[in-house]
Design a protein around this motif. Sequence first.
Motif, PDB file in Angstrom:
ATOM      1  N   LYS A  27      47.747  71.063 102.978  1.00 23.17           N
ATOM      2  CA  LYS A  27      47.782  71.074 104.439  1.00 23.17           C
ATOM      3  C   LYS A  27      46.368  71.204 105.015  1.00 23.17           C
ATOM      4  O   LYS A  27      46.010  70.514 105.965  1.00 23.17           O
ATOM      5  N   GLN A  28      45.560  72.098 104.439  1.00 29.25           N
ATOM      6  CA  GLN A  28      44.179  72.272 104.891  1.00 29.25           C
ATOM      7  C   GLN A  28      43.357  70.998 104.639  1.00 29.25           C
ATOM      8  O   GLN A  28      42.540  70.608 105.465  1.00 29.25           O
ATOM      9  N   LYS A  31      44.219  68.308 107.203  1.00 27.40           N
ATOM     10  CA  LYS A  31      43.590  68.593 108.500  1.00 27.40           C
ATOM     11  C   LYS A  31      42.080  68.333 108.453  1.00 27.40           C
ATOM     12  O   LYS A  31      41.520  67.702 109.349  1.00 27.40           O
ATOM     13  N   ASN A  37      49.792  64.779 105.348  1.00 25.12           N
ATOM     14  CA  ASN A  37      50.263  65.806 104.413  1.00 25.12           C
ATOM     15  C   ASN A  37      50.933  65.183 103.202  1.00 25.12           C
ATOM     16  O   ASN A  37      50.803  65.687 102.090  1.00 25.12           O
ATOM     17  N   GLN A  41      49.601  65.899  99.234  1.00 20.65           N
ATOM     18  CA  GLN A  41      50.495  66.620  98.328  1.00 20.65           C
ATOM     19  C   GLN A  41      50.758  65.862  97.030  1.00 20.65           C
ATOM     20  O   GLN A  41      51.291  66.444  96.090  1.00 20.65           O
TER      21      GLN A  41
END
Length: 122
Positions: A27-28, A31, A37, A41
């Motif tokens: 997630k970081q 961003k 996302n 992943q």
Amino acid sequence: MLATILAWIVGIEHLGIMVLEIWASPKQQAKAFGLSNDYTQQPEARISMANQGIYNGMLGLLIIATTWLFGGTIQLQVWALLLLFIIVVAFYGGLTVGKKVWIMQLLPAVLAEGAVLAVWLG
């Protein structure tokens, strides 16, 4: 002194990028790098980002370590070479990833390179 400070800023920035690329959560990473996302992943994406992180980290570490490993003209030459690598890669990154790379990575490297060259050649 200005050349050293600017080179260190670029070195620290690349160590920070390494931390994001290797250890940040998906997630970081999404961003920070403007990715989805879903993409960050994927195991293959995580491995690829970690690999990029090693390169960024080693560049950052080398820029900082140059302060202690070399002196005088050789130090400036090594900094000039490492910063040139970053300039080329950041220019390409701005073309392929997004213009944000030009502000975040290219601009500091160009400023540092200019300061290093001014001391070395001046």
